[in-house]
Motif scaffolding. Structure first.
Motif, PDB file in Angstrom:
ATOM      1  N   TYR A 124     -62.024  17.906  81.837  1.00  0.00           N
ATOM      2  CA  TYR A 124     -61.698  17.694  83.185  1.00  0.00           C
ATOM      3  C   TYR A 124     -62.857  18.431  84.005  1.00  0.00           C
ATOM      4  CZ  TYR A 124     -57.257  17.215  80.671  1.00  0.00           C
ATOM      5  OH  TYR A 124     -56.267  16.740  79.943  1.00  0.00           O
ATOM      6  N   SER A 125     -63.422  17.679  84.631  1.00  0.00           N
ATOM      7  CA  SER A 125     -64.771  17.964  85.384  1.00  0.00           C
ATOM      8  C   SER A 125     -64.428  18.975  86.551  1.00  0.00           C
ATOM      9  CB  SER A 125     -65.572  16.730  86.036  1.00  0.00           C
ATOM     10  OG  SER A 125     -66.527  17.092  86.789  1.00  0.00           O
ATOM     11  N   GLY A 126     -65.199  20.023  86.629  1.00  0.00           N
ATOM     12  CA  GLY A 126     -65.089  21.123  87.632  1.00  0.00           C
ATOM     13  C   GLY A 126     -63.709  22.036  87.564  1.00  0.00           C
ATOM     14  N   MET A 127     -63.198  21.886  86.541  1.00  0.00           N
ATOM     15  CA  MET A 127     -61.951  22.666  86.300  1.00  0.00           C
ATOM     16  C   MET A 127     -62.219  24.171  85.630  1.00  0.00           C
ATOM     17  SD  MET A 127     -58.156  21.920  84.775  1.00  0.00           S
ATOM     18  CE  MET A 127     -58.762  22.226  82.893  1.00  0.00           C
ATOM     19  N   ARG A 128     -61.645  25.051  86.144  1.00  0.00           N
ATOM     20  CA  ARG A 128     -61.994  26.473  85.437  1.00  0.00           C
ATOM     21  C   ARG A 128     -60.549  27.153  85.285  1.00  0.00           C
ATOM     22  NH1 ARG A 128     -66.615  29.258  88.968  1.00  0.00           N
ATOM     23  NH2 ARG A 128     -65.555  28.162  90.559  1.00  0.00           N
ATOM     24  N   VAL A 129     -60.546  28.019  84.512  1.00  0.00           N
ATOM     25  CA  VAL A 129     -59.453  28.693  83.829  1.00  0.00           C
ATOM     26  C   VAL A 129     -59.236  30.206  84.269  1.00  0.00           C
ATOM     27  CG1 VAL A 129     -57.824  29.164  82.003  1.00  0.00           C
ATOM     28  CG2 VAL A 129     -58.911  26.972  81.892  1.00  0.00           C
ATOM     29  N   ALA A 130     -58.027  30.807  84.595  1.00  0.00           N
ATOM     30  CA  ALA A 130     -57.617  32.088  84.623  1.00  0.00           C
ATOM     31  C   ALA A 130     -56.286  32.127  84.238  1.00  0.00           C
ATOM     32  CB  ALA A 130     -57.828  32.605  86.171  1.00  0.00           C
ATOM     33  N   PHE A 131     -55.923  33.732  84.051  1.00  0.00           N
ATOM     34  CA  PHE A 131     -54.787  34.139  83.793  1.00  0.00           C
ATOM     35  C   PHE A 131     -54.258  35.078  84.680  1.00  0.00           C
ATOM     36  CE2 PHE A 131     -57.342  33.535  79.873  1.00  0.00           C
ATOM     37  CZ  PHE A 131     -56.582  32.501  79.367  1.00  0.00           C
ATOM     38  N   ALA A 132     -52.486  34.681  85.114  1.00  0.00           N
ATOM     39  CA  ALA A 132     -51.947  35.645  85.946  1.00  0.00           C
ATOM     40  C   ALA A 132     -50.844  36.048  85.104  1.00  0.00           C
ATOM     41  CB  ALA A 132     -51.535  34.856  87.202  1.00  0.00           C
ATOM     42  N   SER A 133     -50.767  37.548  84.432  1.00  0.00           N
ATOM     43  CA  SER A 133     -49.495  37.805  83.884  1.00  0.00           C
ATOM     44  C   SER A 133     -49.254  39.129  84.422  1.00  0.00           C
ATOM     45  CB  SER A 133     -50.071  37.958  82.128  1.00  0.00           C
ATOM     46  OG  SER A 133     -49.234  38.874  81.529  1.00  0.00           O
ATOM     47  N   SER A 134     -47.955  39.356  84.512  1.00  0.00           N
ATOM     48  CA  SER A 134     -47.129  40.594  85.091  1.00  0.00           C
ATOM     49  C   SER A 134     -46.850  41.395  83.885  1.00  0.00           C
ATOM     50  CB  SER A 134     -46.011  40.574  85.952  1.00  0.00           C
ATOM     51  OG  SER A 134     -45.086  39.397  85.309  1.00  0.00           O
ATOM     52  N   ALA A 135     -47.836  41.592  82.848  1.00  0.00           N
ATOM     53  CA  ALA A 135     -47.619  42.663  81.760  1.00  0.00           C
ATOM     54  C   ALA A 135     -46.831  44.031  82.138  1.00  0.00           C
ATOM     55  CB  ALA A 135     -48.733  42.577  80.861  1.00  0.00           C
ATOM     56  N   ASP A 136     -45.725  44.415  81.290  1.00  0.00           N
ATOM     57  CA  ASP A 136     -44.980  45.207  81.908  1.00  0.00           C
ATOM     58  C   ASP A 136     -45.870  46.820  81.995  1.00  0.00           C
ATOM     59  OD1 ASP A 136     -43.264  43.142  80.860  1.00  0.00           O
ATOM     60  OD2 ASP A 136     -41.933  44.585  81.769  1.00  0.00           O
ATOM     61  N   THR A 137     -46.670  47.015  80.980  1.00  0.00           N
ATOM     62  CA  THR A 137     -47.158  48.297  80.775  1.00  0.00           C
ATOM     63  C   THR A 137     -48.523  48.263  80.639  1.00  0.00           C
ATOM     64  OG1 THR A 137     -47.062  48.200  78.290  1.00  0.00           O
ATOM     65  CG2 THR A 137     -44.976  48.958  79.734  1.00  0.00           C
ATOM     66  N   PRO A 138     -49.374  49.358  80.781  1.00  0.00           N
ATOM     67  CA  PRO A 138     -50.943  49.259  80.442  1.00  0.00           C
ATOM     68  C   PRO A 138     -51.305  48.874  78.967  1.00  0.00           C
ATOM     69  CG  PRO A 138     -50.273  51.114  81.975  1.00  0.00           C
ATOM     70  CD  PRO A 138     -48.979  50.466  81.360  1.00  0.00           C
ATOM     71  N   PHE A 139     -50.132  49.472  78.183  1.00  0.00           N
ATOM     72  CA  PHE A 139     -50.293  49.115  76.794  1.00  0.00           C
ATOM     73  C   PHE A 139     -50.245  47.578  76.625  1.00  0.00           C
ATOM     74  CE2 PHE A 139     -48.834  48.448  72.520  1.00  0.00           C
ATOM     75  CZ  PHE A 139     -49.605  49.150  71.492  1.00  0.00           C
ATOM     76  N   ALA A 140     -49.299  46.958  77.173  1.00  0.00           N
ATOM     77  CA  ALA A 140     -48.935  45.648  77.037  1.00  0.00           C
ATOM     78  C   ALA A 140     -50.120  44.812  77.456  1.00  0.00           C
ATOM     79  CB  ALA A 140     -47.777  45.187  77.683  1.00  0.00           C
ATOM     80  N   GLU A 141     -50.886  45.194  78.574  1.00  0.00           N
ATOM     81  CA  GLU A 141     -51.906  44.623  79.132  1.00  0.00           C
ATOM     82  C   GLU A 141     -53.054  44.644  78.066  1.00  0.00           C
ATOM     83  OE1 GLU A 141     -55.573  45.535  82.696  1.00  0.00           O
ATOM     84  OE2 GLU A 141     -53.357  46.308  82.816  1.00  0.00           O
ATOM     85  N   LYS A 142     -53.398  45.731  77.622  1.00  0.00           N
ATOM     86  CA  LYS A 142     -54.433  46.125  76.252  1.00  0.00           C
ATOM     87  C   LYS A 142     -54.020  44.920  75.266  1.00  0.00           C
ATOM     88  CE  LYS A 142     -55.505  50.823  77.554  1.00  0.00           C
ATOM     89  NZ  LYS A 142     -55.515  52.321  76.964  1.00  0.00           N
ATOM     90  N   VAL A 143     -52.977  44.957  74.772  1.00  0.00           N
ATOM     91  CA  VAL A 143     -52.729  44.035  73.672  1.00  0.00           C
ATOM     92  C   VAL A 143     -52.875  42.481  74.258  1.00  0.00           C
ATOM     93  CG1 VAL A 143     -50.838  43.038  72.497  1.00  0.00           C
ATOM     94  CG2 VAL A 143     -50.665  45.408  72.837  1.00  0.00           C
ATOM     95  N   GLY A 144     -52.594  41.964  75.395  1.00  0.00           N
ATOM     96  CA  GLY A 144     -52.879  40.973  75.937  1.00  0.00           C
ATOM     97  C   GLY A 144     -54.410  40.641  75.991  1.00  0.00           C
ATOM     98  N   ARG A 145     -55.179  41.511  76.378  1.00  0.00           N
ATOM     99  CA  ARG A 145     -56.707  41.295  76.368  1.00  0.00           C
ATOM    100  C   ARG A 145     -57.411  41.385  75.031  1.00  0.00           C
ATOM    101  NH1 ARG A 145     -59.020  41.879  81.455  1.00  0.00           N
ATOM    102  NH2 ARG A 145     -57.679  42.436  83.259  1.00  0.00           N
ATOM    103  N   ALA A 146     -56.748  42.190  74.196  1.00  0.00           N
ATOM    104  CA  ALA A 146     -57.364  41.947  72.808  1.00  0.00           C
ATOM    105  C   ALA A 146     -57.145  40.641  72.048  1.00  0.00           C
ATOM    106  CB  ALA A 146     -56.723  43.243  71.957  1.00  0.00           C
ATOM    107  N   THR A 147     -55.852  40.008  72.340  1.00  0.00           N
ATOM    108  CA  THR A 147     -55.398  38.935  71.767  1.00  0.00           C
ATOM    109  C   THR A 147     -56.276  37.681  72.405  1.00  0.00           C
ATOM    110  OG1 THR A 147     -53.232  39.695  71.384  1.00  0.00           O
ATOM    111  CG2 THR A 147     -53.573  37.537  71.412  1.00  0.00           C
ATOM    112  N   LEU A 148     -56.932  37.648  73.589  1.00  0.00           N
ATOM    113  CA  LEU A 148     -57.555  36.708  74.156  1.00  0.00           C
ATOM    114  C   LEU A 148     -59.050  36.604  73.530  1.00  0.00           C
ATOM    115  CD1 LEU A 148     -56.643  37.344  78.179  1.00  0.00           C
ATOM    116  CD2 LEU A 148     -55.989  35.221  76.471  1.00  0.00           C
TER     117      LEU A 148
END
Length: 263
Positions: A124-148
């Motif tokens: 898909y020419s010219g397309m880029r990707v990003a994430f928009a997540s309302s992870a509940d807690t700072p810990f949940a955010e860290k889990v998500g980033r580590a998983t990525l």
């Protein structure tokens, strides 16, 4: 010269000139019709523009229960390289298909993996990707980033490598969490910040969200519109996570949406 010969010569000259004139006019007519059917350089450019415009400029994923099959607030540990699960990456070779957080395995949904693989293939020419997540807690955010940073799209290529390092040249523009300046309302916080960071208009975005904890798709579609077009992101609800048919539907819907942008 006898009168008869002069008359014959004059008539022959006239007919020769007439034949040459008719031949010239025929050539011009053929050339005109030929050129009218050949696409001009501008029309070729226009078609290429229309083709590229049929793809979103920014593909935005919600993460929990959408991109992958777990909710990060339910996880017990931040995964590391010691927690990876190896397996077949949709016929593309062996790689990291899951990561363990305690007893829970976090894996991409099939449609998510297919979409990211196609993006890695530059389909898909010219397309880029990003994430928009309302992870509940700072810990949940860290889990998500580590998983990525652990789950792979192709052998040796993690989601983080593809999205952050390739698409954004190392800049992390992802909006993950709900701590200020973020909130639980993606239309008010995540998407305005994504637009500012990426420089991409709302009406050039495609957004996937499971919407199990609120209608994020509806809020983003209605709350993030461009003034000149009156259009916002194309959105797709994925209550069972992104399946392949929902991925295809999203791209088809965006292609239809892009026609409105060309009007």
């Amino acid at each position: 010269m006898p009168l008869r010969n002069r008359y014959f010569t004059s008539s022959l000259t006239f007919w020769i000139k007439l034949i040459l004139l008719v031949s010239f006019l025929c050539e011009q007519t053929v050339a005109f019709h030929r050129d009218s059917f050949l696409p001009s350089a501008s029309s070729k450019t226009s078609r290429l523009d229309m083709l590229s415009n049929s793809f979103p400029e920014l593909l935005v994923y919600d993460m929990d229960a959408c991109l992958w099959d777990q909710e990060m607030y339910e996880m017990t540990d931040i995964p590391s390289k010691n927690d990876v699960v190896m397996g077949e990456l949709n016929g593309r070779g062996e790689g990291v298909i899951g990561v363990m957080s305690g007893r829970n395995k976090i894996s991409l949904h099939k449609g998510s993996l297919i979409s990211l693989q196609e993006h890695a293939d530059n389909k898909y020419s010219g397309m880029r990707v990003a994430f928009a997540s309302s992870a509940d807690t700072p810990f949940a955010e860290k889990v998500g980033r580590a998983t990525l940073k652990l789950l792979e799209v192709l052998p040796g290529l993690t989601i983080w490598d593809l999205v952050v390092n390739r698409d954004w040249k190392g800049e992390d523009i992802n909006q993950i969490g709900r701590q200020p300046p973020l909130s639980s309302n993606k239309a008010r916080s995540h998407f305005p910040r994504l637009k500012e960071a990426s420089g991409i208009r709302y009406d050039r975005m495609l957004f996937f969200d499971d919407c199990q904890w609120g209608d994020h798709c509806g809020m983003v579609a209605s709350g993030c519109k461009e003034k000149d077009s009156g259009l916002g992101p194309v959105t797709v609800r994925t209550p069972q996570g992104i399946r392949e048919d929902e991925w295809r539907l999203g791209m088809e819907n965006y292609a239809m949406h892009s026609k409105k942008l060309m009007e």
